[in-house]
Motif scaffolding. Sequence first.
Motif, PDB file in Angstrom:
ATOM      1  N   ASN A  28       0.834  -1.204   0.000  1.00 21.59           N
ATOM      2  CA  ASN A  28       0.000   0.000   0.000  1.00 21.59           C
ATOM      3  C   ASN A  28       0.872   1.260   0.000  1.00 21.59           C
ATOM      4  O   ASN A  28       0.572   2.222  -0.716  1.00 21.59           O
ATOM      5  CB  ASN A  28      -0.942  -0.013   1.198  1.00 21.59           C
ATOM      6  CG  ASN A  28      -2.067   0.986   1.055  1.00 21.59           C
ATOM      7  OD1 ASN A  28      -2.295   1.529  -0.019  1.00 21.59           O
ATOM      8  ND2 ASN A  28      -2.778   1.224   2.130  1.00 21.59           N
ATOM      9  N   GLU A  33      -2.092   1.401  -3.399  1.00 22.26           N
ATOM     10  CA  GLU A  33      -3.358   0.679  -3.431  1.00 22.26           C
ATOM     11  C   GLU A  33      -3.258  -0.574  -2.567  1.00 22.26           C
ATOM     12  O   GLU A  33      -2.181  -1.147  -2.427  1.00 22.26           O
ATOM     13  CB  GLU A  33      -3.794   0.337  -4.853  1.00 22.26           C
ATOM     14  CG  GLU A  33      -3.023  -0.738  -5.551  1.00 22.26           C
ATOM     15  CD  GLU A  33      -3.576  -1.047  -6.928  1.00 22.26           C
ATOM     16  OE1 GLU A  33      -4.768  -1.363  -7.055  1.00 22.26           O
ATOM     17  OE2 GLU A  33      -2.801  -0.975  -7.898  1.00 22.26           O
ATOM     18  N   GLU A  36      -5.481  -6.228  -1.935  1.00 23.48           N
ATOM     19  CA  GLU A  36      -6.688  -6.859  -2.462  1.00 23.48           C
ATOM     20  C   GLU A  36      -7.089  -6.262  -3.803  1.00 23.48           C
ATOM     21  O   GLU A  36      -7.479  -6.982  -4.722  1.00 23.48           O
ATOM     22  CB  GLU A  36      -7.854  -6.720  -1.474  1.00 23.48           C
ATOM     23  CG  GLU A  36      -7.627  -7.391  -0.136  1.00 23.48           C
ATOM     24  CD  GLU A  36      -6.922  -6.488   0.867  1.00 23.48           C
ATOM     25  OE1 GLU A  36      -6.712  -5.280   0.575  1.00 23.48           O
ATOM     26  OE2 GLU A  36      -6.554  -6.999   1.938  1.00 23.48           O
ATOM     27  N   SER A  37      -6.979  -4.951  -3.928  1.00 23.52           N
ATOM     28  CA  SER A  37      -7.358  -4.281  -5.174  1.00 23.52           C
ATOM     29  C   SER A  37      -6.422  -4.678  -6.311  1.00 23.52           C
ATOM     30  O   SER A  37      -6.867  -4.983  -7.422  1.00 23.52           O
ATOM     31  CB  SER A  37      -7.330  -2.764  -5.005  1.00 23.52           C
ATOM     32  OG  SER A  37      -8.245  -2.362  -4.027  1.00 23.52           O
ATOM     33  N   TRP A  38      -5.107  -4.671  -6.032  1.00 24.37           N
ATOM     34  CA  TRP A  38      -4.166  -5.033  -7.077  1.00 24.37           C
ATOM     35  C   TRP A  38      -4.321  -6.493  -7.484  1.00 24.37           C
ATOM     36  O   TRP A  38      -4.312  -6.824  -8.665  1.00 24.37           O
ATOM     37  CB  TRP A  38      -2.716  -4.778  -6.640  1.00 24.37           C
ATOM     38  CG  TRP A  38      -1.778  -5.113  -7.749  1.00 24.37           C
ATOM     39  CD1 TRP A  38      -1.430  -4.313  -8.797  1.00 24.37           C
ATOM     40  CD2 TRP A  38      -1.118  -6.362  -7.969  1.00 24.37           C
ATOM     41  NE1 TRP A  38      -0.584  -4.994  -9.647  1.00 24.37           N
ATOM     42  CE2 TRP A  38      -0.376  -6.249  -9.160  1.00 24.37           C
ATOM     43  CE3 TRP A  38      -1.084  -7.568  -7.281  1.00 24.37           C
ATOM     44  CZ2 TRP A  38       0.394  -7.291  -9.667  1.00 24.37           C
ATOM     45  CZ3 TRP A  38      -0.318  -8.610  -7.788  1.00 24.37           C
ATOM     46  CH2 TRP A  38       0.410  -8.463  -8.961  1.00 24.37           C
ATOM     47  N   THR A  39      -4.505  -7.376  -6.506  1.00 23.65           N
ATOM     48  CA  THR A  39      -4.654  -8.800  -6.806  1.00 23.65           C
ATOM     49  C   THR A  39      -5.905  -9.052  -7.639  1.00 23.65           C
ATOM     50  O   THR A  39      -5.880  -9.844  -8.593  1.00 23.65           O
ATOM     51  CB  THR A  39      -4.702  -9.626  -5.509  1.00 23.65           C
ATOM     52  OG1 THR A  39      -3.539  -9.331  -4.735  1.00 23.65           O
ATOM     53  CG2 THR A  39      -4.756 -11.105  -5.793  1.00 23.65           C
ATOM     54  N   MET A  40      -6.997  -8.395  -7.325  1.00 22.36           N
ATOM     55  CA  MET A  40      -8.234  -8.554  -8.092  1.00 22.36           C
ATOM     56  C   MET A  40      -8.045  -8.055  -9.521  1.00 22.36           C
ATOM     57  O   MET A  40      -8.434  -8.734 -10.475  1.00 22.36           O
ATOM     58  CB  MET A  40      -9.386  -7.796  -7.431  1.00 22.36           C
ATOM     59  CG  MET A  40     -10.688  -7.905  -8.201  1.00 22.36           C
ATOM     60  SD  MET A  40     -11.354  -9.573  -8.284  1.00 22.36           S
ATOM     61  CE  MET A  40     -12.001  -9.725  -6.640  1.00 22.36           C
ATOM     62  N   ARG A  41      -7.421  -6.898  -9.675  1.00 26.52           N
ATOM     63  CA  ARG A  41      -7.174  -6.356 -11.015  1.00 26.52           C
ATOM     64  C   ARG A  41      -6.242  -7.272 -11.806  1.00 26.52           C
ATOM     65  O   ARG A  41      -6.466  -7.546 -12.983  1.00 26.52           O
ATOM     66  CB  ARG A  41      -6.595  -4.940 -10.897  1.00 26.52           C
ATOM     67  CG  ARG A  41      -6.452  -4.219 -12.202  1.00 26.52           C
ATOM     68  CD  ARG A  41      -6.104  -2.740 -12.028  1.00 26.52           C
ATOM     69  NE  ARG A  41      -5.139  -2.442 -11.003  1.00 26.52           N
ATOM     70  CZ  ARG A  41      -3.815  -2.576 -11.132  1.00 26.52           C
ATOM     71  NH1 ARG A  41      -3.309  -3.000 -12.256  1.00 26.52           N
ATOM     72  NH2 ARG A  41      -3.017  -2.263 -10.134  1.00 26.52           N
TER      73      ARG A  41
END
Length: 84
Positions: A28, A33, A36-41
């Motif tokens: 982060n 970011e 979780e956001s990066w992994t999902m993207r």
Amino acid sequence: MSDLEGDFGRDRFTRFWTSDQSVEDALNAAFGEPIESWTMRWAQDRLGYQEAGPSTDLLSVLLTLATLVACVGVATATATRRWA
């Protein structure tokens, strides 16, 4: 890891990799970011959007029904009648 470096650049990745913070906090802080956001993207870029829910793929349902009908047909065709 190479995807992180490719997405954010060598300097920001080095800052993340050499950080003494926890993985979540370091990612982060270095990339701006949450993990979780990066992994999902990252997953959606490679696998596409996956719709979650209680549904079943229509092709799977049709193939299962066809297999059941074929099995019942074979059983019926090869069965012998025995009455007590």
